[in-house]
Design an enzyme around this catalytic site. Structure first.
Site, mmCIF file in Angstrom:
data_model
loop_
_atom_site.group_PDB
_atom_site.id
_atom_site.type_symbol
_atom_site.label_atom_id
_atom_site.label_comp_id
_atom_site.label_asym_id
_atom_site.label_seq_id
_atom_site.Cartn_x
_atom_site.Cartn_y
_atom_site.Cartn_z
ATOM 1 N N GLU A 35 0.928 -1.291 -0.027
ATOM 2 C CA GLU A 35 -0.116 0.086 -0.141
ATOM 3 C C GLU A 35 0.768 1.242 0.130
ATOM 4 O O GLU A 35 1.868 1.329 0.765
ATOM 5 C CB GLU A 35 -1.001 0.036 1.208
ATOM 6 C CG GLU A 35 -2.019 0.451 1.098
ATOM 7 C CD GLU A 35 -3.240 -0.348 0.162
ATOM 8 O OE1 GLU A 35 -3.148 -0.017 -1.184
ATOM 9 O OE2 GLU A 35 -3.854 -1.472 0.375
ATOM 10 N N HIS A 36 0.365 2.175 -0.836
ATOM 11 C CA HIS A 36 1.279 3.471 -1.080
ATOM 12 C C HIS A 36 2.709 3.131 -1.641
ATOM 13 O O HIS A 36 3.553 3.825 -1.102
ATOM 14 C CB HIS A 36 1.294 4.233 0.141
ATOM 15 C CG HIS A 36 -0.207 4.681 0.684
ATOM 16 N ND1 HIS A 36 -0.514 6.101 0.024
ATOM 17 C CD2 HIS A 36 -1.119 4.402 1.269
ATOM 18 C CE1 HIS A 36 -1.855 6.414 0.335
ATOM 19 N NE2 HIS A 36 -2.129 5.308 1.092
ATOM 20 N N GLY A 122 -16.430 5.237 -3.637
ATOM 21 C CA GLY A 122 -15.693 5.821 -2.481
ATOM 22 C C GLY A 122 -15.424 5.181 -1.316
ATOM 23 O O GLY A 122 -14.847 5.265 -0.049
ATOM 24 N N ALA A 123 -15.467 3.738 -1.605
ATOM 25 C CA ALA A 123 -15.001 2.912 -0.560
ATOM 26 C C ALA A 123 -13.638 2.094 -0.675
ATOM 27 O O ALA A 123 -13.242 1.087 0.190
ATOM 28 C CB ALA A 123 -15.862 1.619 -0.854
ATOM 29 N N ASP A 172 -4.344 0.544 -9.517
ATOM 30 C CA ASP A 172 -6.091 0.334 -9.554
ATOM 31 C C ASP A 172 -6.260 0.037 -11.198
ATOM 32 O O ASP A 172 -7.169 -0.924 -11.556
ATOM 33 C CB ASP A 172 -6.867 1.488 -9.088
ATOM 34 C CG ASP A 172 -6.339 1.805 -7.709
ATOM 35 O OD1 ASP A 172 -5.623 0.936 -7.117
ATOM 36 O OD2 ASP A 172 -6.535 2.871 -7.232
ATOM 37 N N TYR A 221 -3.349 12.241 0.531
ATOM 38 C CA TYR A 221 -2.611 11.617 -0.617
ATOM 39 C C TYR A 221 -1.447 12.306 -1.250
ATOM 40 O O TYR A 221 -0.390 11.922 -1.237
ATOM 41 C CB TYR A 221 -3.712 10.908 -1.288
ATOM 42 C CG TYR A 221 -3.007 9.748 -2.439
ATOM 43 C CD1 TYR A 221 -3.294 8.613 -2.409
ATOM 44 C CD2 TYR A 221 -2.691 10.331 -3.674
ATOM 45 C CE1 TYR A 221 -2.587 7.609 -3.154
ATOM 46 C CE2 TYR A 221 -2.188 9.412 -4.487
ATOM 47 C CZ TYR A 221 -2.142 7.982 -4.324
ATOM 48 O OH TYR A 221 -1.819 7.103 -5.173
HETATM 49 C C1 GLA Z 1 -5.177 4.627 -4.287
HETATM 50 C C2 GLA Z 1 -4.424 4.969 -5.687
HETATM 51 C C3 GLA Z 1 -3.319 3.948 -5.858
HETATM 52 C C4 GLA Z 1 -2.460 3.525 -4.762
HETATM 53 C C5 GLA Z 1 -3.472 3.327 -3.323
HETATM 54 C C6 GLA Z 1 -2.535 3.185 -2.340
HETATM 55 O O1 GLA Z 1 -5.961 3.192 -4.493
HETATM 56 O O2 GLA Z 1 -5.501 5.276 -6.622
HETATM 57 O O3 GLA Z 1 -2.740 4.199 -6.945
HETATM 58 O O4 GLA Z 1 -1.461 4.474 -4.322
HETATM 59 O O5 GLA Z 1 -4.301 4.497 -3.067
HETATM 60 O O6 GLA Z 1 -1.797 2.034 -2.301
#
Ligand code: GLA
Length: 379
Positions: A35-36, A122-123, A172, A221
């Site tokens: 994540e991130h 938005g989930a 995503d 973010y």
């Molecule tokens: C969101 C962003 C992704 C990713 C995640 C965190 O979903 O769209 O690109 O950065 O946050 O992992």
């Protein structure tokens, strides 16, 4: 029950008096771990899920795109020769994707159809990426274009960044384009190489929707992205992917506390993600779960993108004996967590986790087992 092909075909046939020429499905996702890390050129391990955006369509002779949204009971329409950003809701995702493909040199043609989805908005399950990839797949079908998932994901990301105005990474769109049934994908966000990874035998993935929706997520973010860039600069590289844990430990003492913790998360998370893929391939659910739990702690304490609701949900899930690991998934600040559990205890896990979370927070959650599906395709 997830939407099925017959549902969207029925909507199309009712409106147009004949069946559609193509039916497209593009899924949402949950991220198992990583994540991130995507905007740091790192590793992610998401799966495409059985919640998706569907488009049923037929070609048109002109250069217009006209789409009826079943969910909004609303028609959106635009011309490929006159793409203007009117910030007008769901149709902008289709326009932005058309703009992005056209800008990359693809010759597009018009079509009309119906749109329907069951990825909650938005989930944190990537409803926007699913909509972009469904649109790209529909444009590719109508225009008879080659479907290269990585290339289309990049163009979907560009639509999101430049047209919608959200500064997301590649995860995503890429998982929505390239997902593989019954597998997660280990994605190297630098090369966009994707490797299917099977789930440990006898496990199930559960979506844990806190039913809280993220606020202020964009600014937080973007702030995290800048902090990662600042940390990379300190280590003399352009992205944190290129800093090893050993290099981090040697120099981190000279970083300010916040930047240090942000970098620690990303560098550790990259290692955990690669380790989790290896553990899954060995069929080791216990180790996979342990890495997921570590990931959540790191996101909560070091990267600071969790929320009270997400933490409460993860605690409730982890308390169940069938839970191998649980963590927030996606950008954070609200939305969904997820868990890897023993499949034979799924029913009990779902009921007890939902009840415990509701008791603890007063929010009514949505807790359900999900299945890994293919990425965007004609079905
Ligand atoms: C969101 C962003 C992704 C990713 C995640 C965190 O979903 O769209 O690109 O950065 O946050 O992992």
């Amino acid at each position: 029950m997830p939407i099925e092909k017959a549902d969207v075909v029925a909507h199309f046939t009712k409106r147009f008096g004949q069946p559609p020429r193509w039916v497209i499905r593009a899924p949402g996702r949950v991220n198992l771990i990583g994540e991130h890390t995507d905007y740091n050129d790192g590793f992610v391990l998401p799966l495409a899920i059985d919640r998706a955006v569907w488009i049923a369509l037929r070609p048109r002779d002109d250069r217009r795109i006209a789409v009826y949204s079943v969910d909004y009971d609303q028609t959106g329409e635009f011309s490929l020769d006159d793409l203007r950003n009117e910030k007008a809701g769901w149709i902008e995702y289709l326009k932005g994707t058309a703009w992005s493909l056209q800008d990359a040199g693809f010759a597009l043609t018009g079509w009309e159809g119906v749109l329907q989805g069951d990825v909650p908005l938005g989930a944190g399950l990537s409803s926007s990426a699913a909509l972009e990839m469904a649109t790209a797949r529909a444009l590719a079908a109508a225009g008879n274009l080659d479907w290269n998932p990585a290339k289309m994901a990049k163009l979907g990301q560009r639509a999101e960044n430049k047209w919608v105005g959200v500064n997301c990474g590649i995860m995503d769109q890429l998982i929505s384009a390239a997902g593989r049934a019954n597998h997660a994908l280990l994605i190297d966000c630098r090369t966009l190489d994707t490797q299917p990874v099977p789930f440990p035998p006898g496990t199930a993935v559960v979506v844990l929707d806190t039913s809280t929706r993220r606020g202020l997520v964009d600014s937080a973010y973007n702030e995290r992205r800048s902090q990662c860039e600042a940390a990379a600069k300190f280590f003399g590289v352009s992205v944190l992917r290129d800093v090893t844990m050993k290099q981090f430990q040697q120099k981190a003492g000279r970083l300010d506390d916040v930047t240090r913790r942000r970098a620690l998360h990303v560098i550790g998370e990259n290692d955990r993600t690669v380790q989790a893929a290896a553990a899954m391939r060995r069929g080791d659910a216990v180790e996979t779960g342990r890495l997921m739990n570590e990931s959540h702690r790191s996101l909560r304490d070091d990267f600071e993108v969790s929320s009270d609701a997400l933490n409460a949900m993860v605690e409730c899930a982890s308390a169940h004996a069938a839970c191998y690991g649980a963590r927030m998934t996606g950008a954070g600040f609200g939305g969904c967590a997820m868990a890897l559990i023993r499949a034979d205890a799924a029913e009990d896990f779902v009921a007890k986790t939902a009840a415990a979370y509701e008791k603890k927070t007063g929010h009514k959650p949505a807790v359900y087992v999900c299945h890994a599906t293919n990425g965007a395709e004609i079905v």
